[in-house]
Design an enzyme around this catalytic site. Structure first.
Site, PDB file in Angstrom:
ATOM      1  N   CYS A 111       0.621  -1.052  -0.039  1.00 33.87           N
ATOM      2  CA  CYS A 111      -0.128   0.053  -0.158  1.00 33.87           C
ATOM      3  C   CYS A 111       0.673   1.491  -0.114  1.00 33.87           C
ATOM      4  CB  CYS A 111      -1.084  -0.235   1.256  1.00 33.87           C
ATOM      5  SG  CYS A 111      -1.905   1.306   1.523  1.00 33.87           S
ATOM      6  N   HIS A 112       0.656   2.086   1.316  1.00 34.06           N
ATOM      7  CA  HIS A 112       1.857   3.493   0.924  1.00 34.06           C
ATOM      8  C   HIS A 112       3.098   2.856   2.346  1.00 34.06           C
ATOM      9  CE1 HIS A 112      -2.268   5.240   1.019  1.00 34.06           C
ATOM     10  NE2 HIS A 112      -1.749   6.544  -0.039  1.00 34.06           N
TER      11      HIS A 112
END
Length: 186
Positions: A111-112
Site C-alpha cells: 500500500c503506502h
C-alpha cells in the site's frame, strides 16, 4: 514450499498501520510456521486504522532498539497512510530497513509502505508497485512503477492494497524460502 519453520520475520509498524495489512501477514506467516515479531519505535501497544476509523491495538513484541536485521529472514512493512509517513521520520526505522536490504533479505511493503523504500533509497532502479496515488512518488524516486497485484525485484516485494494481501503473503513466503538475494545498488 509454504513451510517457514525455523524462519523469523519482523513486521515493522507504528500507530496508524492499516489493520488488515498487519493482521493478515502476521496470521498467515505464523500459520506457515514462522516466528513473527511486531516491532515498533516504542514498547507497549500500537493501534491500527481500519478503513475509516481507528482499529484495534496490537501488542509490540520488541522495540526497534531491541532488534537487529541479523536475527531475521525478512521485514514486512504494512501500509496505511499514517504508519509509513510516521516511520519515514524515524531514522532508526529507516536504518533497520536498509540493513535488511543490504543483507539480501526479503523486504516487503504494501500500500503506502513503499514510501519507506523511497526514503531508504531502495526504490531507485527497481520494479515496484504501490497504492495507485503513489505512482508519481515512485516514478520520481527512480522506481519502475507497475500497476500489478504484486511486484518482486530480487527479494523486494511490493503490493498495492488490502485486496492483494493473499498474493502478497504468498510471494513473501516464496522469497523467504529462496534465501538471500544478490543485489547491487541502483
Amino acid at each position: 514450499m509454504n513451510d517457514l519453520s525455523g524462519k523469523t520475520i519482523l513486521i515493522l509498524a507504528t500507530n496508524g498501520f492499516e489493520q488488515s495489512e498487519l493482521d493478515v501477514p502476521h496470521a498467515k506467516l505464523k500459520e506457515a510456521g514462522a516466528t513473527v515479531h511486531i516491532v515498533a519505535p516504542e514498547a507497549g501497544e500500537i493501534t491500527g486504522w481500519d478503513q475509516k476509523d481507528w482499529g484495534r491495538a496490537v501488542k509490540v513484541d520488541k522495540t526497534i532498539a531491541e532488534v537487529s536485521a541479523d536475527a531475521y529472514d525478512a521485514i514486512v512493512l504494512p501500509g496505511g497512510q499514517m504508519n509509513p509517513d510516521t516511520l519515514r521520520g524515524t531514522p532508526e526505522a529507516l536504518t533497520l530497513i536498509k540493513r535488511f536490504f543490504e543483507q539480501g533479505k526479503v523486504v516487503a511493503a504494501v500500500c503506502h509502505a513503499p514510501w519507506l523504500l523511497i526514503d531508504t533509497g531502495i526504490a531507485k532502479g527497481r520494479r515496484l508497485t504501490s497504492y495507485n496515488t503513489m505512482k508519481q512518488d515512485m516514478i520520481n524516486a527512480g522506481a519502475m512503477w507497475e500497476d500489478s497485484e504484486v511486484v518482486t525485484d530480487k527479494g523486494v516485494v511490493t503490493s498495492r492494497k488490502p485486496d492483494d494481501l493473499p498474493a502478497f503473503v504468498a510471494k513473501i513466503i516464496e522469497e523467504v524460502n529462496e534465501g538471500r538475494h544478490e543485489r547491487r545498488a541502483a
